[in-house]
Design an enzyme around this catalytic site. Structure first.
Site, PDB file in Angstrom:
ATOM      1  N   GLU A 273      10.590  15.589  15.228  1.00 39.22           N
ATOM      2  CA  GLU A 273      10.888  15.440  13.801  1.00 39.22           C
ATOM      3  C   GLU A 273      10.043  16.446  13.011  1.00 39.22           C
ATOM      4  O   GLU A 273       8.815  16.387  13.041  1.00 39.22           O
ATOM      5  CB  GLU A 273      10.578  14.026  13.335  1.00 39.22           C
ATOM      6  CG  GLU A 273      10.990  13.792  11.887  1.00 39.22           C
ATOM      7  CD  GLU A 273      10.762  12.367  11.417  1.00 39.22           C
ATOM      8  OE1 GLU A 273       9.659  11.836  11.638  1.00 39.22           O
ATOM      9  OE2 GLU A 273      11.689  11.792  10.820  1.00 39.22           O
TER      10      GLU A 273
ATOM     11  N   CYS B 144      13.739  10.435   6.549  1.00 41.23           N
ATOM     12  CA  CYS B 144      13.824   9.952   7.929  1.00 41.23           C
ATOM     13  C   CYS B 144      15.237  10.051   8.485  1.00 41.23           C
ATOM     14  O   CYS B 144      15.426  10.211   9.678  1.00 41.23           O
ATOM     15  CB  CYS B 144      13.316   8.517   8.014  1.00 41.23           C
ATOM     16  SG  CYS B 144      14.054   7.440   6.805  1.00 41.23           S
TER      17      CYS B 144
ATOM     18  N   GLU C 130      10.313   0.921  10.187  1.00 35.28           N
ATOM     19  CA  GLU C 130      11.402   1.886   9.957  1.00 35.28           C
ATOM     20  C   GLU C 130      10.756   3.253  10.116  1.00 35.28           C
ATOM     21  O   GLU C 130       9.878   3.613   9.338  1.00 35.28           O
ATOM     22  CB  GLU C 130      11.985   1.661   8.560  1.00 35.28           C
ATOM     23  CG  GLU C 130      13.365   2.255   8.406  1.00 35.28           C
ATOM     24  CD  GLU C 130      13.309   3.666   7.884  1.00 35.28           C
ATOM     25  OE1 GLU C 130      13.356   4.585   8.729  1.00 35.28           O
ATOM     26  OE2 GLU C 130      13.201   3.859   6.666  1.00 35.28           O
TER      27      GLU C 130
ATOM     28  N   LYS D 233       0.856  -1.193   0.000  1.00 36.68           N
ATOM     29  CA  LYS D 233       0.000   0.000   0.000  1.00 36.68           C
ATOM     30  C   LYS D 233       0.888   1.238   0.000  1.00 36.68           C
ATOM     31  O   LYS D 233       1.516   1.579   0.999  1.00 36.68           O
ATOM     32  CB  LYS D 233      -0.912   0.041   1.222  1.00 36.68           C
ATOM     33  CG  LYS D 233      -2.008   1.102   1.034  1.00 36.68           C
ATOM     34  CD  LYS D 233      -2.574   1.652   2.319  1.00 36.68           C
ATOM     35  CE  LYS D 233      -1.792   2.776   2.918  1.00 36.68           C
ATOM     36  NZ  LYS D 233      -1.699   4.008   2.129  1.00 36.68           N
TER      37      LYS D 233
HETATM   38  P1  NDP Z   1       2.379   8.193   8.078  1.00 36.32           P
HETATM   39  O1  NDP Z   1       3.168   7.452   9.065  1.00 36.32           O
HETATM   40  O2  NDP Z   1       1.005   8.594   8.450  1.00 36.32           O
HETATM   41  O3  NDP Z   1       2.282   7.380   6.687  1.00 36.32           O
HETATM   42  C1  NDP Z   1       3.057   6.277   6.321  1.00 36.32           C
HETATM   43  C2  NDP Z   1       2.194   5.183   5.718  1.00 36.32           C
HETATM   44  O4  NDP Z   1       1.283   4.700   6.712  1.00 36.32           O
HETATM   45  C3  NDP Z   1       1.323   5.681   4.564  1.00 36.32           C
HETATM   46  O5  NDP Z   1       1.177   4.667   3.597  1.00 36.32           O
HETATM   47  C4  NDP Z   1       0.010   5.947   5.248  1.00 36.32           C
HETATM   48  O6  NDP Z   1      -1.088   5.936   4.369  1.00 36.32           O
HETATM   49  C5  NDP Z   1      -0.072   4.808   6.238  1.00 36.32           C
HETATM   50  N1  NDP Z   1      -0.952   5.073   7.367  1.00 36.32           N
HETATM   51  C6  NDP Z   1      -1.340   6.269   7.869  1.00 36.32           C
HETATM   52  N2  NDP Z   1      -2.188   6.090   8.903  1.00 36.32           N
HETATM   53  C7  NDP Z   1      -2.362   4.768   9.060  1.00 36.32           C
HETATM   54  C8  NDP Z   1      -3.110   3.963   9.949  1.00 36.32           C
HETATM   55  N3  NDP Z   1      -3.862   4.496  10.911  1.00 36.32           N
HETATM   56  N4  NDP Z   1      -3.038   2.626   9.824  1.00 36.32           N
HETATM   57  C9  NDP Z   1      -2.290   2.062   8.851  1.00 36.32           C
HETATM   58  N5  NDP Z   1      -1.555   2.763   7.970  1.00 36.32           N
HETATM   59  C10 NDP Z   1      -1.578   4.098   8.073  1.00 36.32           C
HETATM   60  O7  NDP Z   1       3.158   9.460   7.661  1.00 36.32           O
HETATM   61  P2  NDP Z   1       2.535  10.832   7.103  1.00 36.32           P
HETATM   62  O8  NDP Z   1       2.506  10.674   5.675  1.00 36.32           O
HETATM   63  O9  NDP Z   1       1.251  11.203   7.719  1.00 36.32           O
HETATM   64  O10 NDP Z   1       3.591  11.870   7.653  1.00 36.32           O
HETATM   65  C11 NDP Z   1       3.519  12.294   9.008  1.00 36.32           C
HETATM   66  C12 NDP Z   1       4.892  12.362   9.596  1.00 36.32           C
HETATM   67  O11 NDP Z   1       5.463  11.054   9.596  1.00 36.32           O
HETATM   68  C13 NDP Z   1       5.891  13.189   8.809  1.00 36.32           C
HETATM   69  O12 NDP Z   1       5.788  14.533   9.113  1.00 36.32           O
HETATM   70  C14 NDP Z   1       7.178  12.597   9.281  1.00 36.32           C
HETATM   71  O13 NDP Z   1       7.540  13.144  10.524  1.00 36.32           O
HETATM   72  C15 NDP Z   1       6.865  11.112   9.434  1.00 36.32           C
HETATM   73  N6  NDP Z   1       7.235  10.312   8.252  1.00 36.32           N
HETATM   74  C16 NDP Z   1       8.354   9.558   8.310  1.00 36.32           C
HETATM   75  C17 NDP Z   1       8.757   8.837   7.200  1.00 36.32           C
HETATM   76  C18 NDP Z   1       9.981   8.015   7.211  1.00 36.32           C
HETATM   77  O14 NDP Z   1      10.570   7.793   6.148  1.00 36.32           O
HETATM   78  N7  NDP Z   1      10.390   7.475   8.345  1.00 36.32           N
HETATM   79  C19 NDP Z   1       8.027   8.882   5.938  1.00 36.32           C
HETATM   80  C20 NDP Z   1       6.800   9.656   5.991  1.00 36.32           C
HETATM   81  C21 NDP Z   1       6.468  10.359   7.120  1.00 36.32           C
HETATM   82  P3  NDP Z   1      -1.688   7.285   3.760  1.00 36.32           P
HETATM   83  O15 NDP Z   1      -0.575   8.239   3.589  1.00 36.32           O
HETATM   84  O16 NDP Z   1      -2.267   6.819   2.483  1.00 36.32           O
HETATM   85  O17 NDP Z   1      -2.722   7.758   4.722  1.00 36.32           O
END
Ligand code: NDP
Length: 498
Positions: A400, A301, A266, A190
């Site tokens: 972050e 990240c 991660e 996903k």
């Molecule tokens: P998320 O952790 O929300 O998103 C990562 C993945 O998880 C996406 O595919 C998202 O889907 C999915 N997801 C979101 N909510 C749920 C849930 N309740 N249950 C299952 N899967 C879920 O990151 P965000 O995109 O919202 O970003 C928020 C913050 O996260 C950023 O500001 C940053 O600090 C951190 N982040 C860290 C990353 C890294 O590489 N370690 C990458 C991205 C974000 P969808 O987006 O379709 O809702």
């Protein structure tokens, strides 16, 4: 595609999007018929209408993956045969590299030159590396006496759910799919709803390469519904996730409340860049500091978002860091000269701008940037921002931000540098600069992070494990042969010789 303005724009105008989910070997609409709008964050305009999958689509995808795993050829195939198919996939990604690069640039606001020069080659390399490893990893025989044989073998874990983020849409998917497929699993991936296009196209390329129907399924849809359905599904044996610590925690909860599926996370970071007082090559260091902080708009990240620098050289180094940062053009991701594109969406832009206000209110001093720019484009651009006079207990040093914001913290002794570097709930990455080889070894061991790079900023490469200490990770590592552990079960076969 030449990395020239005209040819990029010509290719972007012609590109066709795959907007349906890929389940059981073909593109399908969401069962509800619903779609959601994906936006180009560099213009604020709609880009595509994508199938909005939810729990019932995930059920269907898991069913297909289950069937492919339980009764299909993939897990039982000779590893050499799986290797050949995945090498072919790597070749197809390479062949369609320009198209995939454009999809990520348009969908995520990432600079096209980064997509072409970094994301796509690393994606190709990732698939190729894991494919090549498929028939080179040996199992073990335990040290028993002559009357018995204790075989310790690895088997694919089954159906893997991969939930991936928007910052490196194709590459993060590759980090999961490469080893999961090479070890013989079936996968339901996903992508983030912000960036689905390249992963939906990848699924089709995998089919073209010879990956059997049902082995790789891609469901597009929001995390709250589709992501959660994967996490809670009784037919999923493992979930591999990259994203926020907050959502990572939820996957542990989903697992504990369902079938105790394996969870590998991660997560985020607040990575230190420690610069000792003995260094002399300020230009070289400044280049690495800027790259660590601002590459991928700081939406990374492992971004080196805390510059921890010896008091005696802080001002001189900061001057070079500011000068180098000014050499990074911010603007249209499709312009090959652009080094900093847009934030992923309005929400993320607002979050970053809010942190900039928090920093000012906490008493930190803006040394560069601090503003939204290029409003006239409709996109979500923020200029690279550097704070000076930061204390490590400030929110901008602890939380972050995930944007182009670097904070500068001064120290006086090596012990203090280590204490500041480690004073964080995260532990994903760190870099350190020193000309003293002994100090380099001492600090590299003292800093609690999954990857410590010395005299450079680096995440290592496909050969080295990547993942976090503390709240930056859980349960395993991406990359290298260690990644295969995530996707395999260990079985003991104990044979009594007669
Ligand atoms: P998320 O952790 O929300 O998103 C990562 C993945 O998880 C996406 O595919 C998202 O889907 C999915 N997801 C979101 N909510 C749920 C849930 N309740 N249950 C299952 N899967 C879920 O990151 P965000 O995109 O919202 O970003 C928020 C913050 O996260 C950023 O500001 C940053 O600090 C951190 N982040 C860290 C990353 C890294 O590489 N370690 C990458 C991205 C974000 P969808 O987006 O379709 O809702």
């Amino acid at each position: 595609m030449k990395l020239e303005n005209d040819s990029i724009r010509e290719a972007a105008a012609k590109i066709r999007f795959k907007t349906q989910a890929f389940i059981g070997g073909g593109y399908v609409d969401a069962l509800s018929g619903k779609t959601f709008t994906s936006e180009n964050p560099a213009t604020g305009k709609p880009l595509a209408e994508i199938a909005q999958c939810d729990r019932q689509d995930v059920d269907k995808a898991v069913l297909c993956a289950r069937e492919a795993f339980d009764n299909g050829p993939w897990p039982k195939m000779h590893p050499n045969e799986r290797k050949e198919i995945l090498v072919k996939l790597a070749e197809l990604i390479e062949h369609h590299g320009d198209e995939l690069a454009l999809l990520d640039a348009l969908d995520a606001g990432k600079p096209i030159s980064d997509c072409v020069n970094i994301d796509i080659p690393e994606t190709v390399h990732c698939f190729r590396w894991h494919a090549e490893a498929a028939d080179k990893l040996y199992d073990q025989i335990s040290p028993t006496g002559p009357g018995t044989i204790g075989m310790i073998i690895r088997e694919p874990i089954g159906v893997v759910g991969a939930v991936v983020p928007w910052n490196f849409p194709l590459l993060m998917a590759a980090w999961k799919l490469g080893p999961a497929l090479a070890t013989g699993n079936a996968v339901v991936v996903k992508p983030s709803k912000q960036t689905t296009l390249s992963v939906l196209r990848l699924a089709e390329l995998a089919q073209e390469a010879g990956v059997p129907a049902g082995v790789l399924n891609a469901v597009s849809g929001p995390g709250e519904s589709a992501g959660q359905a994967i996490g809670r599904h009784m037919g999923v044996d493992a979930v591999t996730f990259t994203g926020s610590t907050e959502v990572g925690r939820k996957f542990l909860q989903y697992s504990s409340e369902s079938n105790l599926k394996r969870i590998v996370l991660e997560l985020g970071g607040k990575s230190p860049q420690v610069v000792m007082g003995d260094v002399t090559d300020f230009d070289y260091i400044a280049e690495h500091v800027v790259n660590a902080a601002f590459w991928n708009m700081g939406e990374n990240c492992s971004a080196g978002s805390r510059l921890i620098v010896h008091k005696s050289i802080k001002d001189a180094l900061l001057e070079r860091v500011i000068a180098k940062t000014k050499e990074w053009p911010v603007g249209d991701p499709l312009d090959p000269a652009t080094k900093i594109g847009s934030m992923i969406d309005k929400r993320q832009m607002e979050k970053v701008l809010e942190y900039i206000e928090v920093g000012k209110a906490e008493g930190a001093k803006i040394a560069l940037g601090g503003n939204r720019i290029l409003r006239e484009t409709g996109g979500y651009f923020i200029e690279p921002t550097i704070f000076d006079n930061v204390r490590n207990d400030m929110r901008i040093a602890q939380e972050e931000i995930f944007g182009p914001v670097l904070v500068t913290i001064a120290f006086e002794t090596e012990a203090e540098a280590i204490a500041i570097a480690n004073d964080t709930t995260y532990g994903l990455a760190a870099s350190l600069h020193t000309d003293d080889v002994s100090a380099a070894h001492r600090l590299a061991r003292a800093i609690r992070a999954g990857t410590v790079s010395v005299n450079c900023y680096s995440e290592g490469d496909i050969t080295t494990p990547f993942g976090g200490y503390k709240q930056s990770g859980f349960g395993g590592r991406d990359n290298g042969a260690h990644a295969h552990d995530q996707y395999t079960e260990i079985k003991t076969i104990w044979i009594q010789l007669k």
